[in-house]
Design a protein around this motif. Structure first.
Motif, short mmCIF file in Angstrom:
data_model
loop_
_atom_site.label_atom_id
_atom_site.label_comp_id
_atom_site.label_asym_id
_atom_site.label_seq_id
_atom_site.Cartn_x
_atom_site.Cartn_y
_atom_site.Cartn_z
N PHE A 15 -7.05 5.50 2.99
CA PHE A 15 -5.73 5.31 2.40
C PHE A 15 -5.36 3.83 2.39
O PHE A 15 -4.94 3.28 1.37
N HIS A 16 -5.47 3.18 3.54
CA HIS A 16 -5.06 1.79 3.68
C HIS A 16 -5.77 0.89 2.67
O HIS A 16 -5.13 0.16 1.91
N TRP A 17 -7.09 0.95 2.65
CA TRP A 17 -7.85 0.04 1.77
C TRP A 17 -7.71 0.43 0.30
O TRP A 17 -7.71 -0.43 -0.58
N SER A 18 -7.54 1.71 0.02
CA SER A 18 -7.31 2.14 -1.37
C SER A 18 -5.95 1.66 -1.86
O SER A 18 -5.80 1.26 -3.02
N LEU A 19 -4.96 1.68 -0.98
CA LEU A 19 -3.64 1.18 -1.36
C LEU A 19 -3.68 -0.34 -1.57
O LEU A 19 -3.05 -0.85 -2.50
N VAL A 20 -4.44 -1.04 -0.75
CA VAL A 20 -4.63 -2.48 -0.94
C VAL A 20 -5.19 -2.74 -2.34
O VAL A 20 -4.68 -3.58 -3.09
N VAL A 21 -6.23 -2.00 -2.70
CA VAL A 21 -6.87 -2.19 -4.01
C VAL A 21 -5.93 -1.80 -5.14
O VAL A 21 -5.79 -2.55 -6.12
N GLY A 96 5.08 -3.22 13.54
CA GLY A 96 4.11 -2.73 12.56
C GLY A 96 4.54 -1.40 11.96
O GLY A 96 4.39 -1.15 10.76
N ALA A 97 5.12 -0.54 12.80
CA ALA A 97 5.61 0.75 12.31
C ALA A 97 6.74 0.56 11.31
O ALA A 97 6.78 1.22 10.27
N HIS A 146 3.04 -8.68 6.61
CA HIS A 146 2.15 -7.73 7.27
C HIS A 146 0.85 -8.41 7.71
O HIS A 146 0.42 -8.29 8.86
N VAL A 147 0.25 -9.16 6.80
CA VAL A 147 -1.01 -9.86 7.12
C VAL A 147 -0.77 -10.88 8.24
O VAL A 147 -1.58 -10.98 9.17
N ALA A 148 0.35 -11.61 8.18
CA ALA A 148 0.67 -12.57 9.25
C ALA A 148 0.83 -11.85 10.59
O ALA A 148 0.35 -12.34 11.63
N GLY A 149 1.48 -10.69 10.58
CA GLY A 149 1.65 -9.91 11.81
C GLY A 149 0.32 -9.43 12.36
O GLY A 149 0.11 -9.44 13.58
N VAL A 150 -0.57 -9.01 11.48
CA VAL A 150 -1.91 -8.57 11.90
C VAL A 150 -2.67 -9.72 12.53
O VAL A 150 -3.30 -9.57 13.59
N ILE A 151 -2.59 -10.90 11.91
CA ILE A 151 -3.27 -12.08 12.47
C ILE A 151 -2.68 -12.44 13.83
O ILE A 151 -3.42 -12.67 14.80
#
Length: 179
Positions: A15-21, A96-97, A146-151
């Motif tokens: 789901f996650h990577w498909s939504l990214v794409v 994150g939630a 989101h990406v900044a939070g993950v990093i």
């Protein structure tokens, strides 16, 4: 070798990577390839529909009740992050939630207004187009946050969260970690 535990099931990761794409394709084709843009939007809508169901019926870390907390919990977590003493979570942390909920709502709204714009009843209606564009731009900002939070979380907790979203595994919890 450090012990790991399975956290993200294959369907959450897909789901996650498909939504990214689908979001990237929709964003990049917005003004050029209407058919591809629309299909990317339909794919995103279907993915959101799936995630809503999986958030109710999926395994432990996929379920909304496991990670969605009150807004004050997310604010407390953000304050702790600013101080540099936020706890590590095995699943999603409260910030994150909150981001997940925000992204789901924004993506659903973007898909809905995009679909509405294809209907005769809403074709050329300015507020529909403006809302669609506003939500898409908001999504882009949210993705950046989101990406900044993950990093940040990856660096702070010495754990590669991108890899975890690929292989589904995270470092096994310590007694100080949150479930």
């Amino acid at each position: 070798m450090e012990r790991t535990v399975k956290v993200w099931d294959p369907l959450v990761r897909l789901f996650h990577w498909s939504l990214v794409v689908s979001f990237a394709v929709a964003w990049l084709t917005a003004d050029e390839w209407d058919v591809l843009h629309e299909w990317a939007g339909y794919a995103a809508a279907a993915l959101i529909g799936f995630r809503l169901l999986w958030g109710l019926a999926g395994p432990r870390y996929a379920r909304f009740r496991q990670f969605i907390r009150p807004p004050h919990a997310a604010l407390d977590y953000i304050r702790a992050s600013i101080r540099g003493d936020e706890p590590r979570y095995v699943g999603h942390n409260p910030a994150g939630a909150m981001m997940i909920v925000g992204l789901i709502v924004a993506m659903a709204g973007t898909a809905l207004t995009g679909w509405m714009y294809t209907l005769d009843a809403f074709w050329g209606v300015e507020w529909v187009e403006e809302t669609h564009e506003l939500l898409a731009n908001l999504m882009l900002i949210m993705v950046g946050v989101h990406v900044a939070g993950v990093i940040l979380a990856s660096l702070r907790h010495k754990e590669n969260l991108v890899r975890a979203m690929i292989n589904g595994r995270k470092r096994a919890p310590k007694t100080s970690d949150m479930a």
